[in-house]
Design an enzyme around this catalytic site. Structure first.
Site, mmCIF file in Angstrom:
data_model
loop_
_atom_site.group_PDB
_atom_site.id
_atom_site.type_symbol
_atom_site.label_atom_id
_atom_site.label_comp_id
_atom_site.label_asym_id
_atom_site.label_seq_id
_atom_site.Cartn_x
_atom_site.Cartn_y
_atom_site.Cartn_z
ATOM 1 N N HIS A 131 0.867 -1.186 0.000
ATOM 2 C CA HIS A 131 0.000 0.000 0.000
ATOM 3 C C HIS A 131 0.906 1.239 0.000
ATOM 4 O O HIS A 131 2.010 1.191 0.549
ATOM 5 C CB HIS A 131 -0.841 -0.044 1.275
ATOM 6 C CG HIS A 131 -1.910 0.991 1.393
ATOM 7 N ND1 HIS A 131 -1.658 2.291 1.758
ATOM 8 C CD2 HIS A 131 -3.253 0.911 1.212
ATOM 9 C CE1 HIS A 131 -2.793 2.967 1.797
ATOM 10 N NE2 HIS A 131 -3.780 2.155 1.472
ATOM 11 N N ASP A 208 3.118 -4.381 8.126
ATOM 12 C CA ASP A 208 1.942 -3.536 7.983
ATOM 13 C C ASP A 208 0.743 -4.465 8.158
ATOM 14 O O ASP A 208 0.381 -5.205 7.244
ATOM 15 C CB ASP A 208 1.973 -2.871 6.599
ATOM 16 C CG ASP A 208 0.671 -2.168 6.272
ATOM 17 O OD1 ASP A 208 -0.278 -2.228 7.091
ATOM 18 O OD2 ASP A 208 0.593 -1.564 5.187
ATOM 19 N N GLN A 211 -4.510 -5.202 7.182
ATOM 20 C CA GLN A 211 -5.440 -6.266 6.790
ATOM 21 C C GLN A 211 -5.178 -7.532 7.604
ATOM 22 O O GLN A 211 -6.097 -8.299 7.884
ATOM 23 C CB GLN A 211 -5.313 -6.571 5.285
ATOM 24 C CG GLN A 211 -5.454 -5.362 4.379
ATOM 25 C CD GLN A 211 -6.839 -4.735 4.416
ATOM 26 O OE1 GLN A 211 -7.827 -5.370 4.771
ATOM 27 N NE2 GLN A 211 -6.905 -3.462 4.048
ATOM 28 N N LYS A 234 -10.352 -0.546 10.590
ATOM 29 C CA LYS A 234 -10.572 -1.773 9.797
ATOM 30 C C LYS A 234 -10.881 -2.959 10.712
ATOM 31 O O LYS A 234 -11.272 -4.019 10.262
ATOM 32 C CB LYS A 234 -9.339 -2.089 8.955
ATOM 33 C CG LYS A 234 -9.051 -1.007 7.903
ATOM 34 C CD LYS A 234 -7.811 -1.352 7.112
ATOM 35 C CE LYS A 234 -7.183 -0.169 6.457
ATOM 36 N NZ LYS A 234 -7.834 0.260 5.222
ATOM 37 N N CYS A 372 -4.694 2.336 -3.654
ATOM 38 C CA CYS A 372 -3.445 2.877 -3.076
ATOM 39 C C CYS A 372 -2.294 1.898 -3.256
ATOM 40 O O CYS A 372 -1.448 1.739 -2.355
ATOM 41 C CB CYS A 372 -3.609 3.234 -1.600
ATOM 42 S SG CYS A 372 -4.795 4.541 -1.337
HETATM 43 N N1 7TS Z 1 -1.681 -0.633 4.702
HETATM 44 C C1 7TS Z 1 -2.608 -1.450 4.185
HETATM 45 C C2 7TS Z 1 -2.242 -2.873 3.836
HETATM 46 C C3 7TS Z 1 -3.911 -0.981 3.987
HETATM 47 O O1 7TS Z 1 -4.836 -1.807 3.493
HETATM 48 C C4 7TS Z 1 -4.215 0.367 4.315
HETATM 49 C C5 7TS Z 1 -5.565 0.954 4.024
HETATM 50 C C6 7TS Z 1 -3.214 1.156 4.891
HETATM 51 C C7 7TS Z 1 -1.955 0.639 5.064
HETATM 52 C C8 7TS Z 1 -3.469 2.558 5.367
HETATM 53 O O2 7TS Z 1 -4.321 2.539 6.470
HETATM 54 P P1 7TS Z 1 -4.859 3.897 7.135
HETATM 55 O O3 7TS Z 1 -5.896 3.433 8.100
HETATM 56 O O4 7TS Z 1 -3.708 4.534 7.816
HETATM 57 O O5 7TS Z 1 -5.422 4.710 6.023
HETATM 58 N N2 7TS Z 1 -6.247 0.315 2.968
HETATM 59 C C9 7TS Z 1 -7.324 0.786 2.300
HETATM 60 C C10 7TS Z 1 -7.921 0.091 1.258
HETATM 61 O O6 7TS Z 1 -7.589 -1.023 0.876
HETATM 62 N N3 7TS Z 1 -8.949 0.827 0.764
HETATM 63 O O7 7TS Z 1 -8.994 1.968 1.448
HETATM 64 C C11 7TS Z 1 -8.008 1.967 2.404
#
Ligand code: 7TS
Length: 414
Positions: A131, A208, A211, A234, A372
């Site tokens: 990501h 990271d 997920q 999430k 992303c």
């Molecule tokens: N890393 C992964 C693997 C992610 O899926 C996401 C967000 C992030 C980092 C960033 O997370 P945040 O909470 O700091 O924004 N993924 C997604 C997605 O798959 N669709 O929208 C956000």
């Protein structure tokens, strides 16, 4: 699927759904079919009520007041930290740092540990599936230090081959930073093997877990990583809260990320000393109620049989993969064995954005775009995909609704 989560058990999805008020609503006159939990999950009433209770009965600033209400809020905030500690089996409470999300947690590591320990010519290993949150902070560090980013390849089915991975790790590798689970492909990365390779090279490992924490059982000690980050939203918790877990010695060695209240030991105009971790990394008034909300989400998950949740999500994924593959013109993207319940696909002749817009008219929420992960899109040779991601509240009937909506979309778009 994680071995500890493969056991099947009876799982009452109807009962679980009743905990999520939003799932009862309609959109465009159709029942809501929410298949975008990888972007952000819906919240159970237990979380919503905990947030409301905190603001209604227990709210004050933390760590500062000598009065009852502030002590109550501080206790609730610190209790949330302990809930997170237990959830990820961290050895020590001080290893759990509240951030505003995974993105901030990765930036924190890059800006503090990275600026202190990474020098020109050092190498940081990422994978092709990352990501942007796990790419751009390292590019900023590269621009500041002259370090080198090396990228481990992804196979056509979305797998990460450990032999190929080993080829990009070398004596100059100082950090390996990879997703636990890919947000586009659902691939569960071979993180234990990656930890062994990283440590054999003398490098640290950052996972990271945005997920991964949702779909896998996470024991940070057992995984063998050095940093683990994730976002609360999430994991059925609120936005504005995330976690950085790091080994105590690393947090001790890292300088602060931001300066301000709460992160100091003493301040004079001549010299300031820092509070010990985690306070050192929590400058200013923290996201108090968001942390309490995340604690409530963890409490909620602990009321469920997580092995049964995992089996349910696996069954949803298998059914979705089989059903999608039968729709003419649909190609699945990401079919690695043992993957998590996230399925990307493309449909011949239909742009993912158009497809998502048409599906929405049937009440079906899916994600369309590059997720992303633009470098991964380029490698896969697509501009964008449509992605359905499944959570503990989804049903087989909702997979059927997705397929029906797709067939209808084909009539409109093709
Ligand atoms: N890393 C992964 C693997 C992610 O899926 C996401 C967000 C992030 C980092 C960033 O997370 P945040 O909470 O700091 O924004 N993924 C997604 C997605 O798959 N669709 O929208 C956000």
């Amino acid at each position: 699927m994680n071995k500890k989560l493969v056991k099947t058990a009876a799982y009452d999805v109807t009962k679980v759904r009743a905990d999520f008020p939003i799932l009862a609503r309609e959109v465009h006159g159709k029942p809501l079919v929410y298949l975008d939990s990888a972007a952000s999950a819906q919240k159970p009433r237990q979380v919503i009520e905990a947030i409301s209770r905190a603001y209604s009965h227990e709210y004050a600033n933390v760590h500062r007041g000598a009065y009852y209400l502030s002590e109550t809020a501080t206790t609730a905030y610190e209790a949330a930290r302990e809930k997170v500690r237990r959830f990820i089996n961290a050895a020590r409470l001080k290893e759990v740092v509240f951030t505003k999300g995974a993105t901030e947690a990765i930036n924190l590591v890059a800006a503090t540990w990275g600026r202190s320990f990474i020098k020109a010519g050092d190498e940081i290993v990422l994978t092709a599936v990352e990501h942007h949150s796990n790419i751009v902070p390292w590019q900023l560090l590269r621009d500041a230090t002259g370090c080198v980013l090396r990228i481990a390849p992804v196979a056509v089915n979305g797998s990460i081959d450990i032999q190929e991975f080993a080829k990009v790790i070398g004596p100059k590798t100082k950090l390996v930073a990879v997703a636990h689970v890919s947000n586009v492909l659902g691939t569960v990365l071979p993180v234990r093997e990656i930890a062994e390779l990283a440590h054999a090279a003398g490098a640290k490992l950052l996972l990271d877990g945005c997920q991964g924490i949702v779909h896998e059982y996470v024991d940070v000690q057992d995984l063998g990583c050095d940093f683990y980050v994730f976002s609360g939203h999430k994991l059925y918790g609120p936005t504005g809260i995330g976690i950085l877990w790091a080994r105590e010695a690393l947090l001790e060695a890292m300088p602060p990320y931001q300066g301000g209240g709460d992160m100091i030991d003493s301040v004079t105009f001549a010299k300031t000393t820092w509070a010990p971790p985690p306070a050192k990394f929590e400058a200013g008034t923290p996201p108090i109620v968001q942390a309490i909300g995340l604690g409530a989400a963890i409490d909620y998950l602990n009321t469920l049989d997580r092995a049964a949740v995992a089996a349910h999500e696996s069954a949803l994924l298998r059914y979705a993969m089989t059903s999608l593959a039968q729709v003419p013109g649909v190609r699945l993207i990401g079919t690695a064995p043992g993957k998590a319940a996230v399925q990307s696909f493309v449909m011949e002749g239909a742009h993912p954005h158009d497809l998502a817009t048409v599906l929405d008219r049937s009440g079906v929420c899916v994600r369309a775009g590059h997720h992303c992960a633009q470098p991964l899109m380029e490698i896969l040779g697509v501009n964008a995909t449509t992605r359905a991601s499944f959570a503990l509240y989804n049903t087989m009937g909702e997979v059927d609704a997705l397929i029906a909506a797709l067939r209808k979309a084909q009539e409109v778009l093709l």
